[in-house]
Enzyme design. Structure first.
Site, PDB file in Angstrom:
ATOM      1  N   SER A  65       0.795  -1.232   0.000  1.00  0.00           N
ATOM      2  CA  SER A  65       0.000   0.000   0.000  1.00  0.00           C
ATOM      3  C   SER A  65       0.830   1.285   0.000  1.00  0.00           C
ATOM      4  O   SER A  65       1.511   1.574  -0.971  1.00  0.00           O
ATOM      5  CB  SER A  65      -0.957  -0.052   1.185  1.00  0.00           C
ATOM      6  OG  SER A  65      -1.862   0.990   1.119  1.00  0.00           O
ATOM      7  N   ASP A 278      -2.122   1.366  -3.290  1.00  0.00           N
ATOM      8  CA  ASP A 278      -3.020   0.280  -3.715  1.00  0.00           C
ATOM      9  C   ASP A 278      -4.463   0.758  -3.833  1.00  0.00           C
ATOM     10  O   ASP A 278      -5.393  -0.044  -3.907  1.00  0.00           O
ATOM     11  CB  ASP A 278      -2.909  -0.935  -2.779  1.00  0.00           C
ATOM     12  CG  ASP A 278      -3.385  -0.616  -1.364  1.00  0.00           C
ATOM     13  OD1 ASP A 278      -3.447   0.580  -1.014  1.00  0.00           O
ATOM     14  OD2 ASP A 278      -3.684  -1.556  -0.612  1.00  0.00           O
ATOM     15  N   ALA A 371      -8.677   9.560   9.257  1.00  0.00           N
ATOM     16  CA  ALA A 371      -8.295  10.872   8.731  1.00  0.00           C
ATOM     17  C   ALA A 371      -7.424  10.715   7.480  1.00  0.00           C
ATOM     18  O   ALA A 371      -7.430  11.565   6.584  1.00  0.00           O
ATOM     19  CB  ALA A 371      -7.546  11.661   9.799  1.00  0.00           C
ATOM     20  N   ARG A 498       1.674   6.281  19.095  1.00  0.00           N
ATOM     21  CA  ARG A 498       1.350   4.847  18.981  1.00  0.00           C
ATOM     22  C   ARG A 498       2.331   4.184  18.002  1.00  0.00           C
ATOM     23  O   ARG A 498       2.815   4.841  17.072  1.00  0.00           O
ATOM     24  CB  ARG A 498      -0.100   4.637  18.517  1.00  0.00           C
ATOM     25  CG  ARG A 498      -0.436   5.326  17.214  1.00  0.00           C
ATOM     26  CD  ARG A 498      -1.820   4.950  16.697  1.00  0.00           C
ATOM     27  NE  ARG A 498      -1.841   3.614  16.114  1.00  0.00           N
ATOM     28  CZ  ARG A 498      -1.462   3.332  14.873  1.00  0.00           C
ATOM     29  NH1 ARG A 498      -1.011   4.299  14.057  1.00  0.00           N
ATOM     30  NH2 ARG A 498      -1.512   2.105  14.405  1.00  0.00           N
ATOM     31  N   SER A 500       3.318   2.151  14.859  1.00  0.00           N
ATOM     32  CA  SER A 500       2.662   1.858  13.582  1.00  0.00           C
ATOM     33  C   SER A 500       2.521   0.350  13.416  1.00  0.00           C
ATOM     34  O   SER A 500       3.377  -0.408  13.871  1.00  0.00           O
ATOM     35  CB  SER A 500       3.514   2.427  12.444  1.00  0.00           C
ATOM     36  OG  SER A 500       3.182   1.786  11.228  1.00  0.00           O
ATOM     37  N   GLY A 501       1.473  -0.062  12.751  1.00  0.00           N
ATOM     38  CA  GLY A 501       1.298  -1.486  12.458  1.00  0.00           C
ATOM     39  C   GLY A 501       1.692  -1.812  11.035  1.00  0.00           C
ATOM     40  O   GLY A 501       1.499  -2.940  10.576  1.00  0.00           O
ATOM     41  N   THR A 502       2.229  -0.844  10.320  1.00  0.00           N
ATOM     42  CA  THR A 502       2.636  -1.105   8.934  1.00  0.00           C
ATOM     43  C   THR A 502       4.088  -0.714   8.669  1.00  0.00           C
ATOM     44  O   THR A 502       4.637  -1.075   7.627  1.00  0.00           O
ATOM     45  CB  THR A 502       1.760  -0.314   7.930  1.00  0.00           C
ATOM     46  OG1 THR A 502       1.896   1.081   8.222  1.00  0.00           O
ATOM     47  CG2 THR A 502       0.309  -0.709   8.005  1.00  0.00           C
TER      48      THR A 502
HETATM   49  C1  G16 Z   1      -3.196   0.620   6.507  1.00  0.00           C
HETATM   50  C2  G16 Z   1      -4.523   0.360   7.179  1.00  0.00           C
HETATM   51  C3  G16 Z   1      -5.114   1.664   7.651  1.00  0.00           C
HETATM   52  C4  G16 Z   1      -4.127   2.369   8.577  1.00  0.00           C
HETATM   53  C5  G16 Z   1      -2.767   2.525   7.882  1.00  0.00           C
HETATM   54  C6  G16 Z   1      -1.699   3.052   8.799  1.00  0.00           C
HETATM   55  O1  G16 Z   1      -3.400   1.439   5.392  1.00  0.00           O
HETATM   56  O2  G16 Z   1      -5.376  -0.287   6.268  1.00  0.00           O
HETATM   57  O3  G16 Z   1      -6.316   1.385   8.304  1.00  0.00           O
HETATM   58  O4  G16 Z   1      -4.584   3.617   8.936  1.00  0.00           O
HETATM   59  O5  G16 Z   1      -2.328   1.265   7.412  1.00  0.00           O
HETATM   60  O6  G16 Z   1      -1.553   2.144   9.850  1.00  0.00           O
HETATM   61  P1  G16 Z   1      -0.401   2.297  10.918  1.00  0.00           P
HETATM   62  O7  G16 Z   1      -0.525   3.684  11.463  1.00  0.00           O
HETATM   63  O8  G16 Z   1      -0.684   1.229  11.931  1.00  0.00           O
HETATM   64  O9  G16 Z   1       0.905   2.135  10.207  1.00  0.00           O
HETATM   65  P2  G16 Z   1      -2.699   1.146   4.004  1.00  0.00           P
HETATM   66  O10 G16 Z   1      -3.318   2.105   3.090  1.00  0.00           O
HETATM   67  O11 G16 Z   1      -1.236   1.344   4.213  1.00  0.00           O
HETATM   68  O12 G16 Z   1      -3.064  -0.295   3.727  1.00  0.00           O
END
Ligand code: G16
Length: 543
Positions: A65, A278, A371, A498, A500-502
């Site tokens: 993404s 994506d 947001a 927080r 990040s989960g990505t």
């Molecule tokens: C993904 C999730 C979103 C989230 C974003 C950032 O988006 O689908 O819901 O807001 O990651 O997440 P984080 O702050 O945990 O890194 P995408 O568009 O990268 O798939």
């Protein structure tokens, strides 16, 4: 187990060559592409098991993404087009990390614990984005699926929301739409064109916009959409795939940096749109006559949609449980407007659309938007039935019936399965067109509080843990009190941090009334994170 033929499952090519721990995060596994092959292979296997358990097709999307081009990732999509159930995220993480010698035993354990009926046919619908690493990862997933005799339905290069759509259509016998890409474009664009026929006076609305496609798969979708939309909406395409993916362009960049993308022609007061790599997120922006940048993000989209739906429901004379879901990132200005002006219930969820969706489903009509532009609207079947009954009720006025019909038609523009940049864009365009609004008219509804985001690199982002929908830190002990002390110095100040989960970073958000205070406030909070959670690299500096 006979079903598990070890010679088919042991595949040296996909042995684990990476010792680090990988985790199913906010949106699946996401990390450097070159450590993911074994993960993809194993997720192919897991998708087959999931498909057997649910007795339905499962989606497997290869994408990272908004992340940089050298990253990649994978996520599984459950039968109704929703994100993988949380308990299976843990199973996925375990399976991705076990040693090769324990792979078969782990698969056996999953079969036993999840009561997998191995004789059930398994179907995996697979798609990928345009990253260079995606074809090799695709092959790994396919070999994994075939190792357990799963059927592969390959849709090649697609946007993430397209894959979600294909999964739900396949599992509902085409009730939601035809399970093809043509079906997807046709459904969204036909309903969009149909609704616009009824409005003659467009006021300030102009049926033309400029789109930044982040050099991702969305550029392909934008070109396809243009064919289906014809002259109804003209899309001037930038960052169309010839440049570097998500590099100084795309929805994440524009939202976080609050600047226009690179390689983009800006004309004063022209509606501009940025989508991510994506195409599941969308934000709007424009520059005014003084070249000042204006951002209309996911909060603004949610407010626009909520306000318009409220009007239509009033016109129909119908009352539903109608609510909006945001995350901690929602600007205080938007939350205040939704609660106090629109008077629509608003709740706060954890980051990640799966969390927002589960709260949105508690309403008859649930609007959820992050947001960052990720979101959509979900409707209970009873809402759709009531609208249909309203249209055919001869005792009701033409106005009521027309409003119900309009709402019903709008539902077809919405990809309810997940946030979809194009579906959301067409929804915004539908509302602006109906109201005869320019982007400036839309922006006038309320004022955002000045806000900013920063990233802090630390040795272990998981040292930061949070509670209260990520608005407060639990660990490191005492850091929340220190953040509160900083925030209390600024009028209408709010800040949270927080992991990040990505990405391998800690995210810091801050907002306050005076734009001149913002940099100081966010730097103070970022510094706390850096010092208390093992920051790496240079200390955050006041800029
Ligand atoms: C993904 C999730 C979103 C989230 C974003 C950032 O988006 O689908 O819901 O807001 O990651 O997440 P984080 O702050 O945990 O890194 P995408 O568009 O990268 O798939």
């Amino acid at each position: 187990m006979e079903f598990l033929q070890s010679e088919r499952i042991f595949n040296e090519k996909y042995n684990k060559k990476f010792d680090g721990y990988v985790q199913y995060g906010t949106a699946g596994f996401r990390t450097k592409a070159n450590v993911l092959e074994h993960v993809l292979y194993r997720m192919g296997i897991l998708a087959v098991l999931r498909s057997k358990v649910k007795n339905a097709a499962i989606g497997l999307m290869i994408t990272a993404s908004h992340n940089i081009g050298s990253d990649n990732g994978v996520k599984l999509i459950d039968p109704a087009g929703e994100m993988l159930e949380a308990s299976w995220e843990l199973i996925a993480t375990h399976l991705a990390n076990v040693e090769d010698t324990k792979l078969i035993a782990t698969i056996e354990q999953i079969i036993k614990e999840q009561n997998v009926n191995i004789s059930t046919e398994a179907v995996v619908i697979i798609g990928r984005d345009t990253r260079e690493s995606s074809p090799a990862l695709f092959n790994a997933a396919v070999i994994g699926i075939q190792a357990l005799n799963g059927i592969v339905k390959d849709f090649a290069v697609v946007t993430t929301p397209q894959l979600h759509y294909l999964v739900v259509c396949t599992n509902t016998d085409s009730n939601y739409g035809s399970p093809t890409l043509h079906g997807y474009y046709e459904k969204l664009s036909q309903s969009f064109k149909h609704i616009r026929q009824s409005k003659i006076n467009n006021g300030q609305y102009v049926a033309e916009l400029s789109l930044d496609a982040a050099n991702g798969v969305g550029a392909i979708a934008a070109k396809e959409f243009q064919k289906y939309l014809g002259t109804t909406l003209t899309i001037n395409l930038y960052n169309d795939g010839n440049g570097e993916l998500n590099s100084m362009c795309g929805a994440d960049y524009v939202k976080v940096k609050q600047v226009p993308p690179t390689n983009f022609v800006l004309k004063p007061n022209v509606r501009c749109v940025s989508i991510d790599g994506d195409a599941d997120r969308v934000i709007y922006f424009y520059v005014d006559e003084n070249n000042k940048f204006h951002l209309l993000d996911g909060d603004r989209i949610a407010v626009l949609v909520a306000g318009y739906f409220k009007e239509l429901l009033q016109e129909c004379g119908l009352t539903f449980q109608f609510g909006l879901v945001q995350t901690a990132y929602a600007n205080g200005g938007s939350t205040n407007y939704i609660s106090n002006v629109l008077k629509i219930p608003v709740v706060c969820a954890l980051t990640g659309v799966k969390h927002l969706l589960s709260k949105a489903l508690e309403f008859d009509i649930g609007i959820y938007f992050e947001a960052n532009g990720h979101g959509t609207v979900v409707f209970k079947d009873t809402v759709i039935q009531t609208l249909k009954d309203t249209i055919t009720n001869s005792e009701l006025s033409t106005t009521k019936k027309a409003a119900a019909l309009r709402l019903l038609s709008i539902i077809d523009v919405i990809n309810q399965t997940v946030g979809d940049a194009f579906s959301d864009m067409l929804l915004v365009e539908t509302i602006l067109h109906a109201k005869g609004w320019s982007i400036i008219d839309w922006e006038k509804r309320y004022d955002d509080l000045p806000n900013k985001q920063l990233l802090v690199r630390v040795s272990d982002k998981n040292l930061i843990t949070t509670t209260n929908a990520e608005r407060q830190c639990v660990t490191p002990i005492g850091i929340q009190e220190e953040i509160d002390k900083v925030v209390s110095k600024y009028r209408k100040g709010r800040s949270f941090v927080r992991p990040s989960g990505t990405e391998d970073v800690v995210r810091v958000y801050a907002e306050c009334e005076d734009p001149n205070d913002l940099n100081r406030m966010i730097t103070e909070v970022a510094l706390l994170v850096y010092r208390r959670a093992g920051g790496i690299g240079p200390e955050p500096q006041l800029i």
